[in-house]
Motif scaffolding. Structure first.
Motif, PDB file in Angstrom:
ATOM      1  N   HIS A 125       0.838  -1.195   0.000  1.00 60.85           N
ATOM      2  CA  HIS A 125       0.000   0.000   0.000  1.00 60.85           C
ATOM      3  C   HIS A 125       0.877   1.251   0.000  1.00 60.85           C
ATOM      4  CE1 HIS A 125      -3.310  -2.659   0.697  1.00 60.85           C
ATOM      5  NE2 HIS A 125      -2.816  -3.062   1.845  1.00 60.85           N
ATOM      6  N   THR A 135      -5.266  -0.793  -2.894  1.00 58.86           N
ATOM      7  CA  THR A 135      -5.218   0.063  -1.710  1.00 58.86           C
ATOM      8  C   THR A 135      -6.491   0.889  -1.602  1.00 58.86           C
ATOM      9  OG1 THR A 135      -2.806   0.195  -1.816  1.00 58.86           O
ATOM     10  CG2 THR A 135      -3.936   1.911  -0.573  1.00 58.86           C
ATOM     11  N   VAL A 159      -3.983   6.172   3.792  1.00 59.93           N
ATOM     12  CA  VAL A 159      -3.027   5.137   3.367  1.00 59.93           C
ATOM     13  C   VAL A 159      -2.061   4.824   4.502  1.00 59.93           C
ATOM     14  CG1 VAL A 159      -1.132   4.619   1.776  1.00 59.93           C
ATOM     15  CG2 VAL A 159      -3.238   5.651   0.912  1.00 59.93           C
ATOM     16  N   GLY A 213       0.809   1.988   5.048  1.00 60.58           N
ATOM     17  CA  GLY A 213       1.390   2.242   3.744  1.00 60.58           C
ATOM     18  C   GLY A 213       2.504   3.271   3.758  1.00 60.58           C
TER      19      GLY A 213
END
Length: 268
Positions: free
Chosen positions: A136, A185, A203, A208
């Motif tokens: 991600h 994602t 995110v 991520g």
């Protein structure tokens, strides 16, 4: 607000001949900008990778969608047009586009022509370098030399400073519409109105990686902005509080093992 995603969040089928990149364009009454924008997207990506352009006409009444279809046909570009019966805003428009997209990477870009498609190959290069580090990630554009009024730039400086203080999302310019996120994602992000302004923070919530890439910014060619100081300020404060809550409540399990047990296996 109702989440526009289906329960399984699968969206468009991911086939073997799917493009690498889906360019997502949310647009409301952007006739006069869309044709030029499509041309620039094609010029920027045709030698880079297989791609498609997904435009969501968010309740326009000026022929935005028709201009998009005509431009794709003239340029021989793969495209999808999604029409909303009534305007529901940029975040929901992007969500509709992401569900229809077939690409591995989603590149978002504003429909007003102020983002420069020539920066897309740079985002793509950064994505290829980053994906080895994390499943991600978000490659976020940074409008270092904004072509807006001094008043609008002042508002953005204040908003970015407050957001960075509260969310620590690692980006100096979350309002830049030019971003790249893997479709996998995107489908794991929580949906809410105005979520497009908080993509890096969301995110990060998944564990991520965020990368920032300086990008060009241009003056609007035709039309008028859909935002003002009032609708940015109050909605933004409420949204930031919500994103802070989500980030603090999120948990990321460390998977120790995944074992598949065939139906015919007998216990020892």
């Amino acid at each position: 607000m109702t989440d526009p995603r289906p329960a399984n969040a699968a969206g468009a089928a991911q086939t073997g001949d799917a493009p690498l990149v889906s360019v997502l364009i949310p647009a409301k009454n952007e006739a006069g900008n869309i044709g030029k924008l499509v041309n620039e997207v094609v010029t920027a990506l045709r030698s880079e990778c297989a791609f498609e352009i997904v435009l969501v006409d968010d309740g326009s009444d000026d022929g935005t969608g028709d201009e998009f279809v005509q431009s794709c046909a003239e340029l021989g570009a793969a495209g999808q047009l999604v029409r909303h019966q009534a305007s529901v805003g940029q975040s929901t428009a992007l969500c509709s586009a992401a569900l229809q997209a077939r690409g591995r990477y989603l590149i978002t870009i504003d429909g007003d022509g102020q983002n420069d498609p020539a920066d897309m190959p740079g985002l793509l290069r950064s994505a290829r370098e980053t994906e080895s580090q994390s499943t991600h990630f978000c490659i976020a554009g940074y409008r270092k030399n904004r072509q807006d009024t001094e008043w609008k730039k002042f508002q953005s400086r204040i908003a970015n400073a407050v957001r960075q203080k509260l969310l620590s999302d690692q980006v100096p310019d979350t309002g830049c519409g030019l971003k790249l996120i893997p479709r996998e994602t995107w489908l794991r992000l929580p949906y809410f109105d105005h979520m497009h302004r908080y993509l890096p923070a969301l995110v990060l919530r998944l564990g991520g990686v965020i990368r920032v890439v300086p990008v060009n910014h241009r003056a609007r060619h035709v039309g008028v902005s859909k935002y003002n100081a009032w609708n940015r300020l109050w909605v933004g404060l409420v949204d930031m509080a919500g994103v802070m809550w989500l980030s603090r409540r999120g948990k990321r399990p460390v998977i120790a093992q995944v074992r598949s047990i065939p139906a015919h296996e007998k216990p020892h």
